[in-house]
Scaffold this motif. Structure first.
Motif, PDB file in Angstrom:
ATOM      1  N   GLY A 139      17.908  -4.101  12.300  1.00 14.06           N
ATOM      2  CA  GLY A 139      17.404  -5.356  12.865  1.00 14.06           C
ATOM      3  C   GLY A 139      16.061  -5.711  12.266  1.00 14.06           C
ATOM      4  O   GLY A 139      15.285  -4.842  11.920  1.00 14.06           O
ATOM      5  N   ARG A 140      15.810  -6.987  12.140  1.00 12.87           N
ATOM      6  CA  ARG A 140      14.540  -7.426  11.551  1.00 12.87           C
ATOM      7  C   ARG A 140      13.884  -8.457  12.438  1.00 12.87           C
ATOM      8  O   ARG A 140      14.556  -9.314  12.976  1.00 12.87           O
ATOM      9  N   GLY A 141      12.569  -8.376  12.542  1.00 11.41           N
ATOM     10  CA  GLY A 141      11.843  -9.352  13.347  1.00 11.41           C
ATOM     11  C   GLY A 141      10.961 -10.216  12.485  1.00 11.41           C
ATOM     12  O   GLY A 141      10.772  -9.954  11.313  1.00 11.41           O
ATOM     13  N   GLY A 142      10.432 -11.249  13.086  1.00  5.99           N
ATOM     14  CA  GLY A 142       9.485 -12.093  12.382  1.00  5.99           C
ATOM     15  C   GLY A 142      10.165 -13.268  11.710  1.00  5.99           C
ATOM     16  O   GLY A 142      11.343 -13.500  11.904  1.00  5.99           O
ATOM     17  N   PRO A 143       9.403 -14.011  10.913  1.00 11.12           N
ATOM     18  CA  PRO A 143       9.947 -15.185  10.242  1.00 11.12           C
ATOM     19  C   PRO A 143      11.098 -14.788   9.328  1.00 11.12           C
ATOM     20  O   PRO A 143      11.232 -13.644   8.936  1.00 11.12           O
ATOM     21  N   ALA A 144      11.930 -15.756   8.989  1.00  5.97           N
ATOM     22  CA  ALA A 144      13.073 -15.481   8.124  1.00  5.97           C
ATOM     23  C   ALA A 144      12.567 -15.032   6.754  1.00  5.97           C
ATOM     24  O   ALA A 144      12.077 -15.819   5.975  1.00  5.97           O
ATOM     25  N   MET A 145      12.640 -13.763   6.503  1.00  5.20           N
ATOM     26  CA  MET A 145      12.195 -13.191   5.240  1.00  5.20           C
ATOM     27  C   MET A 145      13.249 -12.207   4.780  1.00  5.20           C
ATOM     28  O   MET A 145      13.966 -11.634   5.583  1.00  5.20           O
ATOM     29  N   ARG A 146      13.313 -11.984   3.505  1.00  6.15           N
ATOM     30  CA  ARG A 146      14.273 -11.043   2.945  1.00  6.15           C
ATOM     31  C   ARG A 146      13.545  -9.738   2.617  1.00  6.15           C
ATOM     32  O   ARG A 146      12.458  -9.751   2.057  1.00  6.15           O
ATOM     33  N   TYR A 147      14.177  -8.641   2.969  1.00  2.36           N
ATOM     34  CA  TYR A 147      13.609  -7.330   2.668  1.00  2.36           C
ATOM     35  C   TYR A 147      14.655  -6.497   1.974  1.00  2.36           C
ATOM     36  O   TYR A 147      15.832  -6.580   2.272  1.00  2.36           O
ATOM     37  N   ASN A 148      14.209  -5.678   1.076  1.00  2.88           N
ATOM     38  CA  ASN A 148      15.067  -4.710   0.441  1.00  2.88           C
ATOM     39  C   ASN A 148      15.211  -3.553   1.429  1.00  2.88           C
ATOM     40  O   ASN A 148      14.224  -2.934   1.828  1.00  2.88           O
ATOM     41  N   GLU A 149      16.442  -3.273   1.829  1.00  6.32           N
ATOM     42  CA  GLU A 149      16.696  -2.246   2.836  1.00  6.32           C
ATOM     43  C   GLU A 149      16.121  -0.893   2.418  1.00  6.32           C
ATOM     44  O   GLU A 149      15.536  -0.173   3.214  1.00  6.32           O
ATOM     45  N   ARG A 150      16.256  -0.549   1.138  1.00  7.90           N
ATOM     46  CA  ARG A 150      15.752   0.738   0.647  1.00  7.90           C
ATOM     47  C   ARG A 150      14.228   0.803   0.763  1.00  7.90           C
ATOM     48  O   ARG A 150      13.665   1.831   1.145  1.00  7.90           O
ATOM     49  N   GLU A 151      13.543  -0.312   0.442  1.00  4.91           N
ATOM     50  CA  GLU A 151      12.086  -0.340   0.566  1.00  4.91           C
ATOM     51  C   GLU A 151      11.655  -0.190   2.021  1.00  4.91           C
ATOM     52  O   GLU A 151      10.682   0.495   2.324  1.00  4.91           O
ATOM     53  N   LEU A 152      12.379  -0.851   2.929  1.00  7.78           N
ATOM     54  CA  LEU A 152      12.059  -0.724   4.351  1.00  7.78           C
ATOM     55  C   LEU A 152      12.251   0.703   4.828  1.00  7.78           C
ATOM     56  O   LEU A 152      11.432   1.234   5.579  1.00  7.78           O
ATOM     57  N   LEU A 153      13.343   1.343   4.418  1.00  6.87           N
ATOM     58  CA  LEU A 153      13.586   2.738   4.817  1.00  6.87           C
ATOM     59  C   LEU A 153      12.489   3.648   4.270  1.00  6.87           C
ATOM     60  O   LEU A 153      12.031   4.557   4.959  1.00  6.87           O
ATOM     61  N   SER A 154      12.061   3.377   3.049  1.00  4.68           N
ATOM     62  CA  SER A 154      10.985   4.160   2.454  1.00  4.68           C
ATOM     63  C   SER A 154       9.691   3.965   3.250  1.00  4.68           C
ATOM     64  O   SER A 154       8.967   4.926   3.528  1.00  4.68           O
ATOM     65  N   LEU A 155       9.399   2.718   3.615  1.00  7.86           N
ATOM     66  CA  LEU A 155       8.207   2.426   4.411  1.00  7.86           C
ATOM     67  C   LEU A 155       8.283   3.120   5.780  1.00  7.86           C
ATOM     68  O   LEU A 155       7.294   3.671   6.270  1.00  7.86           O
ATOM     69  N   ALA A 156       9.469   3.137   6.381  1.00  2.00           N
ATOM     70  CA  ALA A 156       9.639   3.763   7.697  1.00  2.00           C
ATOM     71  C   ALA A 156       9.348   5.264   7.667  1.00  2.00           C
ATOM     72  O   ALA A 156       8.990   5.854   8.682  1.00  2.00           O
ATOM     73  N   ARG A 157       9.478   5.873   6.490  1.00  2.00           N
ATOM     74  CA  ARG A 157       9.227   7.324   6.355  1.00  2.00           C
ATOM     75  C   ARG A 157       7.762   7.648   6.089  1.00  2.00           C
ATOM     76  O   ARG A 157       7.388   8.813   6.058  1.00  2.00           O
ATOM     77  N   GLN A 158       6.944   6.615   5.876  1.00  2.00           N
ATOM     78  CA  GLN A 158       5.522   6.830   5.613  1.00  2.00           C
ATOM     79  C   GLN A 158       4.822   7.299   6.891  1.00  2.00           C
ATOM     80  O   GLN A 158       5.305   7.065   7.993  1.00  2.00           O
ATOM     81  N   PRO A 159       3.661   7.938   6.739  1.00  2.00           N
ATOM     82  CA  PRO A 159       2.914   8.335   7.935  1.00  2.00           C
ATOM     83  C   PRO A 159       2.586   7.107   8.783  1.00  2.00           C
ATOM     84  O   PRO A 159       2.218   6.064   8.255  1.00  2.00           O
ATOM     85  N   ALA A 160       2.719   7.259  10.087  1.00  2.00           N
ATOM     86  CA  ALA A 160       2.507   6.132  11.003  1.00  2.00           C
ATOM     87  C   ALA A 160       1.055   6.055  11.434  1.00  2.00           C
ATOM     88  O   ALA A 160       0.395   7.083  11.607  1.00  2.00           O
ATOM     89  N   GLU A 161       0.561   4.812  11.624  1.00  2.00           N
ATOM     90  CA  GLU A 161      -0.763   4.632  12.226  1.00  2.00           C
ATOM     91  C   GLU A 161      -0.698   5.031  13.696  1.00  2.00           C
ATOM     92  O   GLU A 161      -1.659   5.482  14.280  1.00  2.00           O
ATOM     93  N   LYS A 162       0.484   4.814  14.286  1.00  2.00           N
ATOM     94  CA  LYS A 162       0.699   5.143  15.698  1.00  2.00           C
ATOM     95  C   LYS A 162       2.188   5.382  15.873  1.00  2.00           C
ATOM     96  O   LYS A 162       3.006   4.678  15.293  1.00  2.00           O
TER      97      LYS A 162
END
Length: 157
Positions: free
Chosen positions: A2-25
């Protein structure tokens, strides 16, 4: 995912990579998503840059991601906050924290995460440094004239 925010396109692989990064919280908190009623389910929620990822507590890949731009973060009750989007105010995500203190920490962290907050902070500190030193701190990077770093400039996403 699922994606939130304005209608924008994201590369699923890039999002998954970002999700694995250390979290601020990050924390396990209860949340409800639009169109699923007000059913609160325990989710692992991770703030990474200006994305809020949410996971089933037993899975490594996120089931959704909210882009924290053009959104409103509201403290609803002492331990409940919500995220809604300016273009779609009826699309509201609710989060129930264990304590009021945890809720307040999340609200503050989410508000600091947006690009617009960071841009305004950069402009403020740039002006403060310029007042103190007489020099533009962005000049050395060759970006001092870019519109996104000017007061009153607004970047459309």
């Amino acid at each position: 995912m699922g994606r939130g925010g304005p209608a924008m396109r994201y590369n699923e692989r890039e999002l998954l990579s970002l999700a694995r990064q250390p979290a601020e919280k990050a924390a396990e908190i209860r949340m409800s998503v639009p169109k699923k009623g007000n059913v609160l389910k325990k989710r692992l929620v991770k703030l990474v840059v200006n994305f809020l990822f949410y996971f089933r507590t037993d899975e490594a890949e996120p089931i959704g991601a909210l882009l924290l731009e053009h959104c409103k973060i509201t403290k609803e009750e002492e331990n409940v906050f919500s995220i809604s989007f300016i273009e779609e105010p009826e699309r509201k995500y609710c989060f129930e924290c264990a304590t009021e203190e945890q809720c307040q920490e999340w609200v503050e962290a989410l508000k600091r995460a947006s690009y617009e907050f960071l841009r305004r902070s950069l402009i403020f500190y740039r002006n403060e440094i310029q007042k103190m030193t007489g020099k533009d701190p962005l000049e050395q990077y060759g970006i001092s004239e870019e519109a996104r770093f000017q007061l009153g400039a607004h970047r459309e996403l």
